[in-house]
Design a protein around this motif. Structure first.
Motif: not given
Length: 364
Positions: A157-165
């Protein structure tokens, strides 16, 4: 002119389609883009910033499974769908990893999960806290495909959300660099003389300062944060665009179509925007792809140094910073997974830049 333009565009598109790595990179970028846009829909942990912590299951291996007891909160959540899609779910429910549970009368007796062979605490909760006494739907097996980080958060989940950055920094920084770079490059190349010398002096001074050092200075001046990094990276990347635009306009302003436009009495603004810039977009598109990749690397570096996106916001660079010491502690995947994500995305933009360069090369 329209038919020639269409035929050139079609020729460039055919050449691009024949480039295997360019097409593959384009598909990969589109897939990652959709995943970042729908991150909170795809992510197992859809809380804001995927920040649901479970310290009892920290640093667990990929594929780790555990029973998760969710205790519903009495606080009502009135979020709309758009808010959940963009910012995640504002949930006040409590999640507790458990190893086992039993039901006696109206009470659930459960044992909290404990790693490393330790014995978890035994606790109980009244079954009436669950709506309609339906406790079964609140006890589920949860699988962490990428494992958990050192705070017990779902790494996937952190990797997926971090892709937004990474995508956001790319788009915004490249947009800022294009606006400033095209403006100054156009003025310097078209007018020349003292104006060109002055703008080139600014470009050379900015170019002489190490990029990361300049970004750090701008970030410290604007303050730490999400948008400050975007602005800082964009303000350091415009010089490359300006140099390319200046060189292209110096060559293009001597062409016959520019001389004809001047003879027809068109003003300088129209000649630059309507006649010259559309004919020099190919190198600008290529350098934009390279700048997109560079912006992702710079943001990751800033987050690794602690002056990029601030906690609890998910960022690939910050994830590497939090877990790089785990490489020698037998759990290298905690740092390698976000590192591979950065590498793949940067590689995709570099390959698509090379493919666009070949496709837009009129000489070939």
């Amino acid at each position: 002119m329209s038919k020639t333009s269409d035929s050139l565009s079609q020729l460039a598109l055919r050449k691009f389609k024949k480039n295997f790595w360019g097409v593959l990179s384009f598909c990969l970028i589109v897939i990652i883009g959709f995943m970042s846009l729908l991150a909170y829909v795809i992510a197992p942990d859809n809380s804001q910033n995927a920040n649901q912590m479970h310290l009892s299951i920290h640093s667990e291996r990929p594929g780790f499974e555990v029973q998760m007891l969710s205790i519903p909160s009495e606080i009502e959540n009135n979020q709309n769908f758009a808010s959940k899609l963009l910012f995640g779910t504002q949930s006040s429910d409590i999640e507790i990893p458990i190893s086992e549970y039993t039901i006696e009368k109206n009470t659930i007796y459960y044992t909290e999960y404990a790693s490393d062979g330790l014995i978890g605490a035994d606790k109980s909760i009244n079954i009436n806290v669950f709506p309609n006494n339906d406790y079964k739907s609140y006890i589920q097996n949860k699988t962490f495909l990428f494992g958990t980080d050192k705070y017990g958060r779902d790494l996937l989940s952190r990797v997926l959300v971090g892709s937004r950055i990474s995508f956001s920094i790319g788009f915004i920084a490249v947009f800022i660099s294009l606006v400033i770079g095209i403006f100054f490059g156009s003025i310097a190349g078209y007018y020349g003389g003292k104006i060109d010398a002055f703008i080139m002096w600014i470009i050379n001074v900015t170019w002489s300062i190490p990029t990361l050092l300049l970004v750090i200075a701008i970030t410290l001046a604007l303050g730490k944060g999400f948008w400050q990094v975007f602005i800082a990276v964009g303000l350091t990347m415009w010089v490359e665009v300006a140099r390319v635009v200046r060189g292209q306009i110096i060559s293009a302003k001597e062409m016959q179509y520019v001389t004809a436009a001047r003879a027809l009495g068109f003003n300088d603004y129209r000649i630059i925007t309507k006649h010259i810039l559309p004919n020099i977009m190919a190198p600008i598109i290529v350098i934009s792809a390279a700048n997109f990749a560079a912006a992702i690397l710079i943001e990751s570096g800033l987050s690794f140094l602690g002056i990029g996106a601030q906690p609890p916001m998910a960022s690939w660079g910050a994830m590497i910073k939090d877990h790089y010491n785990y490489i020698i502690l037998g759990k290298p995947y905690l740092a390698l997974i976000p590192g591979v994500c950065i590498m793949v995305l940067v590689m995709a933009f570099m390959l698509i830049g090379n493919a666009l360069r070949d496709a837009l090369d009129v000489k070939s």
